[in-house]
Enzyme design. Structure first.
Site, PDB file in Angstrom:
ATOM      1  N   GLU A  13     -11.328  -3.160  -6.253  1.00 14.80           N
ATOM      2  CA  GLU A  13      -9.879  -3.040  -6.117  1.00 14.80           C
ATOM      3  C   GLU A  13      -9.445  -3.907  -4.936  1.00 14.80           C
ATOM      4  O   GLU A  13      -9.901  -3.710  -3.811  1.00 14.80           O
ATOM      5  CB  GLU A  13      -9.518  -1.574  -5.878  1.00 14.80           C
ATOM      6  N   ASP A  22      -0.457   4.596   1.335  1.00 14.22           N
ATOM      7  CA  ASP A  22      -1.609   4.233   2.162  1.00 14.22           C
ATOM      8  C   ASP A  22      -1.670   5.057   3.446  1.00 14.22           C
ATOM      9  O   ASP A  22      -0.664   5.267   4.113  1.00 14.22           O
ATOM     10  CB  ASP A  22      -1.558   2.746   2.529  1.00 14.22           C
TER      11      ASP A  22
END
Length: 255
Positions: free
Chosen positions: A49, A60
């Site tokens: 990824e 995040d």
């Protein structure tokens, strides 16, 4: 069937642990991207990824946010990353993880056209709701890029079969409520939740967010096909601990 779906399903059917590490493109400089992909490939990653830096990364946690800021400081953009990926030859499928805004700025059609010249076989857009996936999905129809769905802990059970039925590549099962990061506490009902998603999906289900140890991987392998590991990998790479990254992945995928 798209290539990423086919490759990962073969691993699932062979009862191999599917392991997808996450890296932030450009955090160590964009010239390091090829060597990072090679390192993860050598270690046994099933797919990789590749994170795209963004100024407002709502999903995040701290480690990946810091890496994204370093990448932005290095003047890394989605366009520069795609140009770099066009030069990188790898046998490992790549999956782009980006928020919708960078793709919109790039130009949706141009983005999909340029991906065809890379080894990107998957796309994750965490801030693109299921109801709005038609903004992207028709453009991917004739490409080999899989649009990967995310299923949250808060997703109603009756909605899960609908989400996974149209997904390709793998199903990204978010294992915590909140953002990415290590040191997370998992709910006791998580294993049942993952097993249910896998039971209604004909694609591999991978658990992500907070996965940082072999114990986590061993636990999740009892209820789904594998894991995605981000913050741990990003942190080790930022500290220059490539050998630790390699040994961790090899230990996990050897089972």
């Amino acid at each position: 069937m798209k290539s990423l779906t086919k490759q990962l399903k073969e691993k699932q059917q062979a009862n191999e642990t599917i392991f997808v590490p996450y890296i932030m493109a450009g955090a160590q400089g964009l010239d390091q991207l090829a060597s990072e992909i090679q390192l993860l490939t050598d270690a046994g990653a099933s797919a990789i990824e590749v994170g795209i830096p963004f100024s407002d990364p709502v999903a995040d946690g701290p480690v990946i946010q810091v890496a994204g800021l370093k990448s932005l400081t290095n003047n890394v953009t989605l366009r520069k990353i795609i140009q770099q990926l066009k030069q990188i030859k790898t046998k490992t499928p790549l999956v782009i993880m980006t928020y919708f805004n960078p793709i919109l700025s790039y130009g949706l059609e141009m983005f999909v056209q340029d991906l065809a010249e890379t080894n990107v076989l998957g796309l994750i857009i965490p801030d693109l709701p299921y109801e709005h996936q038609e903004l992207v999905k028709p453009l991917l129809k004739d490409s080999d890029v899989a649009l990967i769905p995310l299923v949250a802990l808060t997703t109603p059970k009756e909605r899960i079969p609908e989400l996974v039925s149209t997904g390709e590549g793998f199903i990204y099962a978010v294992a915590v409520n909140g953002v990415t990061g290590t040191g997370r506490q998992y709910q006791e009902t998580l294993d049942e939740h993952l097993a249910y998603i896998q039971s209604v999906s004909d694609k591999p289900v991978l658990a992500g967010f907070g996965v940082s140890s072999k114990e986590h991987v061993d636990r999740f392998r009892k209820s789904c096909a594998g894991v995605i590991v981000g913050s741990k990998i990003v942190q080790l790479l930022s500290e220059g601990k490539q050998e630790e990254v390699k040994s961790f992945i090899k230990e996990v995928v050897s089972n």
